[in-house]
Design a protein around this motif. Structure first.
Motif, PDB file in Angstrom:
ATOM      1  N   UNK A  81       6.292  49.950  -5.131  1.00  0.00           N
ATOM      2  CA  UNK A  81       5.525  49.201  -4.134  1.00  0.00           C
ATOM      3  C   UNK A  81       4.604  50.105  -3.332  1.00  0.00           C
ATOM      4  N   UNK A  82       4.835  51.409  -3.393  1.00  0.00           N
ATOM      5  CA  UNK A  82       3.947  52.374  -2.735  1.00  0.00           C
ATOM      6  C   UNK A  82       4.135  53.728  -3.408  1.00  0.00           C
ATOM      7  N   UNK A  83       3.046  54.495  -3.455  1.00  0.00           N
ATOM      8  CA  UNK A  83       3.098  55.839  -4.049  1.00  0.00           C
ATOM      9  C   UNK A  83       2.279  56.781  -3.187  1.00  0.00           C
ATOM     10  N   UNK A  84       2.733  58.022  -3.079  1.00  0.00           N
ATOM     11  CA  UNK A  84       2.035  59.020  -2.272  1.00  0.00           C
ATOM     12  C   UNK A  84       0.764  59.483  -2.977  1.00  0.00           C
ATOM     13  N   UNK A  85      -0.166  59.994  -2.180  1.00  0.00           N
ATOM     14  CA  UNK A  85      -1.360  60.620  -2.746  1.00  0.00           C
ATOM     15  C   UNK A  85      -1.022  62.018  -3.267  1.00  0.00           C
ATOM     16  N   UNK A  86       0.025  62.611  -2.690  1.00  0.00           N
ATOM     17  CA  UNK A  86       0.467  63.930  -3.123  1.00  0.00           C
ATOM     18  C   UNK A  86       1.062  63.816  -4.516  1.00  0.00           C
ATOM     19  N   UNK A  87       0.744  64.780  -5.376  1.00  0.00           N
ATOM     20  CA  UNK A  87       1.214  64.742  -6.755  1.00  0.00           C
ATOM     21  C   UNK A  87       2.203  65.869  -7.030  1.00  0.00           C
ATOM     22  N   UNK A  88       3.062  65.646  -8.013  1.00  0.00           N
ATOM     23  CA  UNK A  88       3.998  66.648  -8.508  1.00  0.00           C
ATOM     24  C   UNK A  88       3.851  66.724 -10.022  1.00  0.00           C
ATOM     25  N   UNK A  89       4.045  67.888 -10.565  1.00  0.00           N
ATOM     26  CA  UNK A  89       4.058  68.045 -12.013  1.00  0.00           C
ATOM     27  C   UNK A  89       5.444  68.501 -12.434  1.00  0.00           C
ATOM     28  N   UNK A  90       6.046  67.750 -13.352  1.00  0.00           N
ATOM     29  CA  UNK A  90       7.359  68.078 -13.902  1.00  0.00           C
ATOM     30  C   UNK A  90       7.250  68.167 -15.408  1.00  0.00           C
ATOM     31  N   UNK A  91       8.062  69.014 -15.999  1.00  0.00           N
ATOM     32  CA  UNK A  91       8.182  69.018 -17.452  1.00  0.00           C
ATOM     33  C   UNK A  91       9.086  67.852 -17.826  1.00  0.00           C
ATOM     34  N   UNK A  92       8.513  66.875 -18.513  1.00  0.00           N
ATOM     35  CA  UNK A  92       9.263  65.677 -18.870  1.00  0.00           C
ATOM     36  C   UNK A  92       9.677  65.709 -20.331  1.00  0.00           C
ATOM     37  N   UNK A  93      10.777  65.044 -20.586  1.00  0.00           N
ATOM     38  CA  UNK A  93      11.267  64.805 -21.927  1.00  0.00           C
ATOM     39  C   UNK A  93      11.683  63.351 -21.993  1.00  0.00           C
ATOM     40  N   UNK A  94      12.163  62.925 -23.145  1.00  0.00           N
ATOM     41  CA  UNK A  94      12.519  61.518 -23.306  1.00  0.00           C
ATOM     42  C   UNK A  94      13.575  61.406 -24.402  1.00  0.00           C
ATOM     43  N   UNK A  95      14.575  60.562 -24.175  1.00  0.00           N
ATOM     44  CA  UNK A  95      15.625  60.390 -25.171  1.00  0.00           C
ATOM     45  C   UNK A  95      15.082  59.756 -26.453  1.00  0.00           C
ATOM     46  N   UNK A  96      13.953  59.068 -26.374  1.00  0.00           N
ATOM     47  CA  UNK A  96      13.318  58.486 -27.561  1.00  0.00           C
ATOM     48  C   UNK A  96      12.391  59.474 -28.263  1.00  0.00           C
ATOM     49  N   UNK A  97      12.187  60.632 -27.641  1.00  0.00           N
ATOM     50  CA  UNK A  97      11.351  61.688 -28.220  1.00  0.00           C
ATOM     51  C   UNK A  97      12.122  63.004 -28.058  1.00  0.00           C
ATOM     52  N   UNK A  98      13.252  63.143 -28.778  1.00  0.00           N
ATOM     53  CA  UNK A  98      14.133  64.290 -28.535  1.00  0.00           C
ATOM     54  C   UNK A  98      13.476  65.642 -28.806  1.00  0.00           C
ATOM     55  N   UNK A  99      13.857  66.598 -27.962  1.00  0.00           N
ATOM     56  CA  UNK A  99      13.446  68.006 -28.108  1.00  0.00           C
ATOM     57  C   UNK A  99      11.946  68.240 -27.953  1.00  0.00           C
ATOM     58  N   UNK A 100      11.236  67.298 -27.347  1.00  0.00           N
ATOM     59  CA  UNK A 100       9.807  67.463 -27.075  1.00  0.00           C
ATOM     60  C   UNK A 100       9.606  67.349 -25.566  1.00  0.00           C
ATOM     61  N   UNK A 101       8.875  68.295 -25.008  1.00  0.00           N
ATOM     62  CA  UNK A 101       8.681  68.337 -23.552  1.00  0.00           C
ATOM     63  C   UNK A 101       7.221  68.636 -23.244  1.00  0.00           C
ATOM     64  N   UNK A 102       6.759  68.119 -22.101  1.00  0.00           N
ATOM     65  CA  UNK A 102       5.389  68.402 -21.675  1.00  0.00           C
ATOM     66  C   UNK A 102       5.271  68.137 -20.177  1.00  0.00           C
ATOM     67  N   UNK A 103       4.361  68.860 -19.547  1.00  0.00           N
ATOM     68  CA  UNK A 103       4.097  68.659 -18.123  1.00  0.00           C
ATOM     69  C   UNK A 103       3.347  67.357 -17.909  1.00  0.00           C
ATOM     70  N   UNK A 104       3.853  66.547 -16.969  1.00  0.00           N
ATOM     71  CA  UNK A 104       3.210  65.287 -16.596  1.00  0.00           C
ATOM     72  C   UNK A 104       3.071  65.276 -15.083  1.00  0.00           C
ATOM     73  N   UNK A 105       1.897  64.905 -14.604  1.00  0.00           N
ATOM     74  CA  UNK A 105       1.641  64.830 -13.169  1.00  0.00           C
ATOM     75  C   UNK A 105       1.713  63.377 -12.731  1.00  0.00           C
ATOM     76  N   UNK A 106       2.498  63.148 -11.667  1.00  0.00           N
ATOM     77  CA  UNK A 106       2.711  61.799 -11.117  1.00  0.00           C
ATOM     78  C   UNK A 106       2.775  61.896  -9.595  1.00  0.00           C
ATOM     79  N   UNK A 107       2.708  60.754  -8.896  1.00  0.00           N
ATOM     80  CA  UNK A 107       2.910  60.784  -7.451  1.00  0.00           C
ATOM     81  C   UNK A 107       4.240  61.451  -7.095  1.00  0.00           C
ATOM     82  N   UNK A 108       4.207  62.288  -6.044  1.00  0.00           N
ATOM     83  CA  UNK A 108       5.398  63.039  -5.637  1.00  0.00           C
ATOM     84  C   UNK A 108       6.454  62.150  -4.997  1.00  0.00           C
ATOM     85  N   UNK A 109       6.008  61.079  -4.345  1.00  0.00           N
ATOM     86  CA  UNK A 109       6.936  60.166  -3.671  1.00  0.00           C
ATOM     87  C   UNK A 109       6.557  58.727  -4.010  1.00  0.00           C
TER      88      UNK A 109
END
Length: 172
Positions: A81-109
């Protein structure tokens, strides 16, 4: 009961999930099975489309420290319902895409609203890993994967690796 996790590429992972209109015991059971599947994988989040159910349901638990008690969350019809303008970048993975990781930038809050397993509306502000995880899982409900945030070449490379993995598993 543990459920099998669908691997990318699969058309079900690209579909939009239907809202929960009636919170049934079957849906509560599905949520419990998804938590069990997520913990067993192991992972910190899982969306219903990843187990082949096109329903707006996600589960998550981002507690990683051994000295902290688990905090499983079951969210029916989650929405940001609300997202911050501040962004964070995390290395994401996914159980549907095992053993693959990449940095994704999204709202921090983010401020998230959902229905809990008892049918009560909940709302909570999340930051850090929790914010990233809940956005990642809600994306699944809209047919979006973390690799959709990547440049086409990187996304194609990961998709080819996943196709190879699926072929190998099919032969085994």
């Amino acid at each position: 009961m543990k459920r099998p996790i669908i691997l990318h590429p699969d058309p079900r992972l690209k579909k939009t999930s239907d809202p929960v209109t009636d919170l049934s015991d079957d849906l509560r059971d599905l949520a419990d099975e998804m938590l069990s599947t997520m913990y067993d994988a192991p992972g910190i989040g899982l969306a219903a489309p990843q187990v082949g159910v096109l329903t707006r349901l996600i589960v998550l638990d981002c507690v990683k420290a051994d000295d902290e008690p688990p905090r499983p969350l079951i969210m029916f019809n989650p929405e940001i319902v609300a997202a911050s303008d501040t962004l964070n970048t995390y290395e994401e993975g996914c159980l549907s895409i095992p053993d693959q990781f990449a940095d994704v930038t999204r709202p921090a809050e983010v401020d998230v609203r959902w229905i809990d397993r008892d049918g009560n509306e909940q709302r909570e502000g999340m930051d850090g890993l929790w914010a990233t995880c809940v956005q990642h899982e809600i994306d699944h409900l809209d047919g979006k994967l973390f690799i959709d945030y990547l440049k086409p070449l990187k996304r194609q490379l990961i998709t080819r690796k996943m196709q190879k993995l699926k072929r190998e598993r099919a032969r085994a």
